[in-house]
Design a protein around this motif. Sequence first.
Motif, PDB file in Angstrom:
ATOM      1  N   UNK A 100      38.344  37.052  46.772  1.00  0.00           N
ATOM      2  CA  UNK A 100      38.745  35.658  46.534  1.00  0.00           C
ATOM      3  C   UNK A 100      38.075  35.196  45.244  1.00  0.00           C
ATOM      4  N   UNK A 101      38.874  34.852  44.250  1.00  0.00           N
ATOM      5  CA  UNK A 101      38.326  34.295  43.008  1.00  0.00           C
ATOM      6  C   UNK A 101      38.159  32.792  43.221  1.00  0.00           C
ATOM      7  N   UNK A 102      36.946  32.306  43.040  1.00  0.00           N
ATOM      8  CA  UNK A 102      36.656  30.900  43.339  1.00  0.00           C
ATOM      9  C   UNK A 102      36.595  30.073  42.061  1.00  0.00           C
ATOM     10  N   UNK A 103      37.698  29.432  41.742  1.00  0.00           N
ATOM     11  CA  UNK A 103      37.749  28.573  40.557  1.00  0.00           C
ATOM     12  C   UNK A 103      37.575  27.109  40.914  1.00  0.00           C
ATOM     13  N   UNK A 104      37.020  26.841  42.096  1.00  0.00           N
ATOM     14  CA  UNK A 104      36.793  25.454  42.502  1.00  0.00           C
ATOM     15  C   UNK A 104      38.007  24.852  43.183  1.00  0.00           C
ATOM     16  N   UNK A 105      37.892  23.574  43.564  1.00  0.00           N
ATOM     17  CA  UNK A 105      39.005  22.908  44.264  1.00  0.00           C
ATOM     18  C   UNK A 105      40.220  22.716  43.350  1.00  0.00           C
TER      19      UNK A 105
END
Length: 328
Positions: free
Chosen positions: A160-165
């Motif tokens: 999961x790439x977490x680029x924020x909300x």
Amino acid sequence: MVSDQEIEKAAEILRKGGLVAFTTETVYGLGADASNPAAIRKMFAAKGRPADHPVIVHVAGTSDLKHWAADVPRAAWLLAEKFWPGPLTMVLKRAARVSDLITGGQDTVGLRVPSHPVAQQLLKAFGGGIAAPSANRFGRLSPTTAQDVREELGDAVDLVLDGGPCDVGIESTIVDLTHETPAILRPGRISAQQIADALLAQLGESAVGRPRVSGSLESHYAPGLPLKIVHPDEIDNYVRARAGTPVAVLSRRSRPRDSKATLWQVAPELPDDYARLLYSTLRRLDVSGCRLIIVEALPALPEWTAIRDRLGRAATPDPVAAPVTARR
Ligand code: TXA
Ligand code: MG
């Protein structure tokens, strides 16, 4: 933030037929190599989604249109120029190479160039098209944070790439360009009026007389709790009539002093802000311990169309209003 190394790792997973969830400006996508049927099957399995549902192909830029679509009309180039990268999906005639798994066996393909930097970096590093539905289990709310994705899909996703909300918070506008008159199949942040203005054309009726997005026919985007849409002036009565049931209310008004609601969540006043927080708020209300969610009915104005559409699908139909045939 997402590092270059993580992006490279994600691209490598895609090349090997794995699944990568990634941030887009609308909602998180569950990505698979659009040219790899085995990877697409894995993606459908992870979502628990029927294989006859078409899935959007995400590409890095407008120049990729011709690779995936055939007979691209002038309208598509106009809309691409105006709204890509951004929250717009165009349904076009498919190119011969596009797998039936992507089109759901139809002769069209949905294409989108997302604007979120994480999506853009991943598409550039990978170099091909990424087939990506929203990264939720079939029939559930779309995820708008990396944490939502993990809760939805767990180990079924390799990374999961977490680029924020997500900034938009609801899924892209879908416009069908395969008929003489363009039509909106799914409303979104980019409005029907904006599209009509860009094309200097009238749009066709989408809800009437035209096949709609297959996913749009059934209840979709649903929270776990029953959800009712109630006129703002009726909320108080509605809650009182259900004394003993813990009720969560989502409203743009502040809580009335004598409200009997267990939980009163104040929603943003403006549509863009409301949309941005909608799914994460519903997820929170879902696990609040309440037994029912009441959402204040929103104005029947164009700027609320996309949000009203999502809430309408999330709402639990009234048994009384159900068609007679459905009860057999
Ligand atoms: O904002 C979005 O569009 C997000 C992000 C991840 O890009 N994606 C998304 O995908 O919402 P999904 O699969 O959850 O919803 C896509 C909708 C489905 O209802 C599908 O039936 C429709 O697009 N669709 C895809 N290709 C189509 C086609 N060729 N013709 C008609 N509808 C299509
Ligand atoms: Mg979806």
